[in-house]
Design a protein around this motif. Sequence first.
Motif, PDB file in Angstrom:
ATOM      1  N   VAL A  99      -3.841   7.653   4.381  1.00 29.98           N
ATOM      2  CA  VAL A  99      -3.305   7.428   5.724  1.00 29.98           C
ATOM      3  C   VAL A  99      -4.113   6.359   6.457  1.00 29.98           C
ATOM      4  N   ILE A 100      -5.433   6.417   6.337  1.00 36.63           N
ATOM      5  CA  ILE A 100      -6.294   5.452   7.025  1.00 36.63           C
ATOM      6  C   ILE A 100      -6.100   4.051   6.448  1.00 36.63           C
ATOM      7  N   GLU A 101      -5.956   3.971   5.140  1.00 38.56           N
ATOM      8  CA  GLU A 101      -5.748   2.654   4.527  1.00 38.56           C
ATOM      9  C   GLU A 101      -4.395   2.072   4.933  1.00 38.56           C
ATOM     10  N   ARG A 102      -3.386   2.921   5.076  1.00 33.11           N
ATOM     11  CA  ARG A 102      -2.106   2.428   5.599  1.00 33.11           C
ATOM     12  C   ARG A 102      -2.274   1.921   7.026  1.00 33.11           C
ATOM     13  N   ALA A 103      -3.074   2.658   7.808  1.00 26.68           N
ATOM     14  CA  ALA A 103      -3.263   2.291   9.213  1.00 26.68           C
ATOM     15  C   ALA A 103      -3.879   0.901   9.343  1.00 26.68           C
ATOM     16  N   PHE A 104      -4.809   0.560   8.455  1.00 19.57           N
ATOM     17  CA  PHE A 104      -5.429  -0.762   8.502  1.00 19.57           C
ATOM     18  C   PHE A 104      -4.397  -1.865   8.265  1.00 19.57           C
ATOM     19  N   ILE A 105      -3.419  -1.596   7.421  1.00 16.94           N
ATOM     20  CA  ILE A 105      -2.406  -2.605   7.116  1.00 16.94           C
ATOM     21  C   ILE A 105      -1.334  -2.657   8.201  1.00 16.94           C
ATOM     22  N   MET A 106      -0.871  -1.491   8.637  1.00 21.49           N
ATOM     23  CA  MET A 106       0.279  -1.445   9.534  1.00 21.49           C
ATOM     24  C   MET A 106      -0.095  -1.598  11.005  1.00 21.49           C
ATOM     25  N   PHE A 107      -1.350  -1.254  11.356  1.00 22.49           N
ATOM     26  CA  PHE A 107      -1.782  -1.337  12.763  1.00 22.49           C
ATOM     27  C   PHE A 107      -3.067  -2.143  12.847  1.00 22.49           C
ATOM     28  N   HIS A 108      -3.002  -3.323  12.301  1.00 20.89           N
ATOM     29  CA  HIS A 108      -4.127  -4.256  12.219  1.00 20.89           C
ATOM     30  C   HIS A 108      -4.678  -4.541  13.626  1.00 20.89           C
ATOM     31  N   GLY A 109      -5.762  -3.856  14.015  1.00 23.48           N
ATOM     32  CA  GLY A 109      -6.377  -4.071  15.321  1.00 23.48           C
ATOM     33  C   GLY A 109      -5.598  -3.515  16.487  1.00 23.48           C
ATOM     34  N   LYS A 110      -4.603  -2.668  16.213  1.00 28.23           N
ATOM     35  CA  LYS A 110      -3.758  -2.149  17.282  1.00 28.23           C
ATOM     36  C   LYS A 110      -3.996  -0.663  17.524  1.00 28.23           C
ATOM     37  N   GLU A 111      -3.505  -0.192  18.642  1.00 31.31           N
ATOM     38  CA  GLU A 111      -3.650   1.212  19.025  1.00 31.31           C
ATOM     39  C   GLU A 111      -2.620   2.073  18.287  1.00 31.31           C
ATOM     40  N   ASP A 165       6.112 -10.194  12.410  1.00 35.12           N
ATOM     41  CA  ASP A 165       5.629 -11.448  11.847  1.00 35.12           C
ATOM     42  C   ASP A 165       4.112 -11.517  11.914  1.00 35.12           C
ATOM     43  N   THR A 166       3.534 -11.009  13.023  1.00 36.52           N
ATOM     44  CA  THR A 166       2.077 -10.978  13.149  1.00 36.52           C
ATOM     45  C   THR A 166       1.473 -10.112  12.064  1.00 36.52           C
ATOM     46  N   LEU A 167       2.090  -8.966  11.811  1.00 35.22           N
ATOM     47  CA  LEU A 167       1.603  -8.052  10.785  1.00 35.22           C
ATOM     48  C   LEU A 167       1.705  -8.707   9.413  1.00 35.22           C
ATOM     49  N   TRP A 168       2.831  -9.365   9.158  1.00 36.98           N
ATOM     50  CA  TRP A 168       3.023 -10.030   7.878  1.00 36.98           C
ATOM     51  C   TRP A 168       1.962 -11.113   7.664  1.00 36.98           C
ATOM     52  N   GLU A 169       1.695 -11.916   8.709  1.00 33.88           N
ATOM     53  CA  GLU A 169       0.699 -12.984   8.590  1.00 33.88           C
ATOM     54  C   GLU A 169      -0.688 -12.401   8.350  1.00 33.88           C
ATOM     55  N   ALA A 170      -0.988 -11.294   9.036  1.00 30.90           N
ATOM     56  CA  ALA A 170      -2.310 -10.685   8.881  1.00 30.90           C
ATOM     57  C   ALA A 170      -2.533 -10.186   7.466  1.00 30.90           C
ATOM     58  N   THR A 171      -1.524  -9.550   6.902  1.00 32.92           N
ATOM     59  CA  THR A 171      -1.676  -9.035   5.543  1.00 32.92           C
ATOM     60  C   THR A 171      -1.769 -10.182   4.549  1.00 32.92           C
ATOM     61  N   ALA A 172      -1.038 -11.271   4.799  1.00 33.03           N
ATOM     62  CA  ALA A 172      -1.100 -12.430   3.902  1.00 33.03           C
ATOM     63  C   ALA A 172      -2.482 -13.070   3.954  1.00 33.03           C
ATOM     64  N   ASP A 173      -3.053 -13.156   5.175  1.00 41.76           N
ATOM     65  CA  ASP A 173      -4.393 -13.733   5.332  1.00 41.76           C
ATOM     66  C   ASP A 173      -5.439 -12.941   4.564  1.00 41.76           C
TER      67      ASP A 173
END
Length: 365
Positions: A234-246, A271-279
């Motif tokens: 769950v935590i690892e999903r959170a890092f991907i799906m809520f990158h720096g978000k609440e 799109d922000t999430l997609w770019e973050a994961t790509a980076d």
Amino acid sequence: MKKSERSTSPILGESAAIKRLKMTIEMVAPSNLPVLITGPTGAGKELVAQELHRLSERKGSLIAVNCAAIPSELLESELFGFERGAFTGADRQRIGRFEQSAGGTLFLDEIGDMPLGLQSKLLRAVEKQAIQRLGGSKDIELDLRIVCATHKDLGKLVADGQFRADLYYRLAVFPISVPSLSERLDDIPLILNLIVDEHLTKNPKFIQPIFTEAAFAVLKSHDWPGNVRELRNVIERAFIMFHGKEILAEHMRDNLLRLNPSQNFAAESLDTLWEATADMGLSVDKSDLEEHAPPPAPDKFRSWFKHYALIDLRSYLRDIEIVFIEGAIEANEQVISRAADALGLRRTTLIEKMKKYGIERFEEN
């Protein structure tokens, strides 16, 4: 728990269940008694073995063997080693895991999966504190401590003739039961913070998601069938799906625990999430992040047994069907014919299913 404590003990928590576990470990660790660790999958049985070894102050290594992960025909040579010429392809002598753990601890994980034929040889090794390599005739005496673990009910396996009773009683001299995560819900914040720290250390490009109190409340209300391993997922999903978000309660409930990336995301944030994961060099299918995505494809469940040991398939499918039926009825203003259309069923078929599951019958409008 302080960071100094984290660095010495792998077992986190201050709940009553964990305090009892730690007390038990401290009591038995200095002895040479065999220990049998039981508990559900993902609860941390290997951490208990590590702590038993650490507190024993034995000079040798902790050598771990997963009996379920090694083919039965190879497990014997893996454990006991072999002499040159013991079998075709044995062109040199090999030291097995028993000898590797001399002076230390041998941890046999998933001992319930050990073949019956090999159990008799393990019993001999435990009783004599000595082994023979395959193809050898000389006893090799060893000073080691044996720790075993299983998520299975060995008592039932004994009754069913699938596990030797004499071996069971030799290994279960001192049993230790590891509590499930649902028995220690108050420890979730401590465990979560440690996993977050570990994740950031390994992946410095990630920005930590912010877990609100409401999100923690949802975590504490979950039943955690996968235990700490599920929490880590769950935590690892959170890092991907809520990158720096609440992360709010609905995010935790609808996106992370239910593994649904389509709910509660603003379109402009995708799109922000997609770019973050790509980076970060992650491979994420952008289509999986689109709003109004369908339920997970059936093939997505193929990897279930990579994370969990079992599933009550009949109950699980029943619960899914009930949820879909109730959701369709609610979404279609209690009109059965429209709910049937939404589910792709005949109206009479839907009514029969409602009767079967005891779902309240609504009048047509």
